[in-house]
Scaffold this active site. Sequence first.
Site, mmCIF file in Angstrom:
data_model
loop_
_atom_site.group_PDB
_atom_site.id
_atom_site.type_symbol
_atom_site.label_atom_id
_atom_site.label_comp_id
_atom_site.label_asym_id
_atom_site.label_seq_id
_atom_site.Cartn_x
_atom_site.Cartn_y
_atom_site.Cartn_z
ATOM 1 N N ASP A 1 -0.089 6.065 -5.530
ATOM 2 C CA ASP A 1 0.250 4.713 -5.071
ATOM 3 C C ASP A 1 1.300 4.105 -6.002
ATOM 4 O O ASP A 1 1.079 3.960 -7.201
ATOM 5 C CB ASP A 1 -1.010 3.840 -5.049
ATOM 6 N N SER B 1 -4.434 -3.573 0.730
ATOM 7 C CA SER B 1 -3.589 -4.172 -0.292
ATOM 8 C C SER B 1 -4.064 -5.613 -0.563
ATOM 9 O O SER B 1 -5.208 -5.821 -0.923
ATOM 10 C CB SER B 1 -2.122 -4.098 0.139
ATOM 11 N N HIS C 1 0.812 4.141 -0.831
ATOM 12 C CA HIS C 1 0.178 2.833 -0.625
ATOM 13 C C HIS C 1 -0.438 2.716 0.780
ATOM 14 O O HIS C 1 -0.646 1.625 1.284
ATOM 15 C CB HIS C 1 1.195 1.716 -0.850
#
Length: 220
Positions: A167, A104, A198
Amino acid sequence: GSSKIVVWNFYFFIFMKFSLRRTQSLASTVVAMAKVAIIPGNGCGAVRDSNWYGWLEEQLVHSNLAKCLLHDMPDPLYAKRSIWLPFMEQTLGCDEKTIVVGHSSGAVAALRYAETHRVRGIILVSAYRSDLGDDLEAASGYFDDEWRWEKITSNTDFIIQYASRDDHLVPFAEQMKVSELLTEHRAVDMRVFSNRNHFMQFEFPELLETLRQLVKEERS
């Protein structure tokens, strides 16, 4: 008398020779030990209890696969570029022998880091290259200037990217855009899933296997 001294010297010589060989063997093992840095997503205070980070560290260390660089990050909420990149260099010690795994906002940090630092390679999980219209992301500083994709590729031996079509935080199209921009300079090893969202699970066996293969290649 003298015969005892000769025998003692003989055994002392054998002992020292064995110890030296063992020391040299251990030294070569240390030199061969791979380094893996795990850069977490923002919002993770205790990183070892967050997502798959602690699990991956445990797997790498217990199997003697690699030295793992994992620390609670400063400024964990905003993950500011001006704070995280120096921390990666000075505290984590990310260098030319390090495989940097970024998740991320950690993937964004890995990309920016590779613009100006030589690393062995980067593994990106849920990567993006814009602030996605989010004020928190905009305040991070990662998106204040143009990306230097050619520098990222020239400072790495490989780039592997994990993305999931479902996601909910980073659109799949955004993740594919990162791959597209990097591929203009060198091919990216893209790993696409349809059901990992995610990548916030507590285990990530596919990533572990990828690292096993990379370390195996390095040692062969």
